[in-house]
Design an enzyme around this catalytic site. Sequence first.
Site, PDB file in Angstrom:
ATOM      1  N   SER A 164      44.089  53.500  39.379  1.00 52.92           N
ATOM      2  CA  SER A 164      42.958  54.408  39.212  1.00 52.92           C
ATOM      3  C   SER A 164      43.101  55.642  40.103  1.00 52.92           C
ATOM      4  CB  SER A 164      41.652  53.653  39.478  1.00 52.92           C
ATOM      5  OG  SER A 164      40.545  54.368  38.986  1.00 52.92           O
ATOM      6  N   ASP A 245      40.018  50.806  28.221  1.00 57.74           N
ATOM      7  CA  ASP A 245      39.730  51.643  29.385  1.00 57.74           C
ATOM      8  C   ASP A 245      39.410  53.066  28.946  1.00 57.74           C
ATOM      9  OD1 ASP A 245      39.605  52.829  31.886  1.00 57.74           O
ATOM     10  OD2 ASP A 245      41.691  52.394  32.426  1.00 57.74           O
ATOM     11  N   HIS A 277      39.345  48.657  32.408  1.00 52.00           N
ATOM     12  CA  HIS A 277      39.872  49.267  33.626  1.00 52.00           C
ATOM     13  C   HIS A 277      40.041  48.227  34.740  1.00 52.00           C
ATOM     14  CE1 HIS A 277      40.814  52.757  36.025  1.00 52.00           C
ATOM     15  NE2 HIS A 277      39.890  52.468  36.913  1.00 52.00           N
TER      16      HIS A 277
END
Length: 301
Positions: A164, A245, A277
């Site tokens: 991320s 995601d 995610h």
Amino acid sequence: MDTYSDEVVQEFPGFFRVYKDGRIERFAGTDTTPPGTDARTGVQSKDVIIDQETSVSARLYLPKTTTSSAGKLPLLIYIHGGAFCICSPFNRIYHDHVNNVVHEGNVVVLSVNYRLAPEHPLPIAYDDSWAAVQWAASHSMGSGPEPWLNDHADFGRVYLAGDSAGANLSHNMALRAAAAGLDGVKLAGLVLIHPFFGNNKWNPLLDYLFPTMDKSGDPRIEAADDPKLSTVACPKVLVMVAGKDTLRDRGLTYYEALKKSGWRGTADIVEAPGEDHVFHLLNPDGENAVALLKQFVSFME
């Protein structure tokens, strides 16, 4: 009760709340677990201070077997996610994940603890991450302050990775290494798990966390549009995305842009269908999470 101090001036659900008196209440990523020796894997960990002045730190991991057929072990510099504003290497989910990477991959890991926005607004996280990379590199001749790195890390096989926001930071560290150089260090690869990059749309959270950001397109965020993308300082890149995601398409865009940029390395992309995610952190025993771990460690062989 002091109503002034309890007045909320800003809130981003799922991330944090800011009170009028300056207090910040985070909604996630505040738990911690201590380092030590993992009973299941024998992986050892300890916390190290990288910069006394800024309090930038890291959690260092060493596998049970500290040698390989090549002698010393690859070094992985891992940068955690959390939208630049939550989480740390000391959270249980990150500690367990990195512990598993160390065990399965037989690598040394430096898991970076950068300062979080909004108290420390971006681009501070980039500078802190670079400080950690430079600190690691200071051990390349075997004379740094940390014996685990001096004795066990192979600085000819250094990997950068993150998830991320941490994937964003890792990418930018690979660019910075190309521009500034890292004496005695060879970056062998870059792993970007569910990377956060911009999509040329206004993002109120990012705008709050990065007040000096160039709103016309900061290359640290809009990586696919960065004219320096071709200078990524490693021969191979692995991009991992998840089918459900919201950041999936941004990972795909980065991958395609990197291949077309003139960069002379090899890029691969892996998708976990039906997953969201950072699913591997939340359900590490799931079939796709186990597959992700295997793909991650295989990349470092």
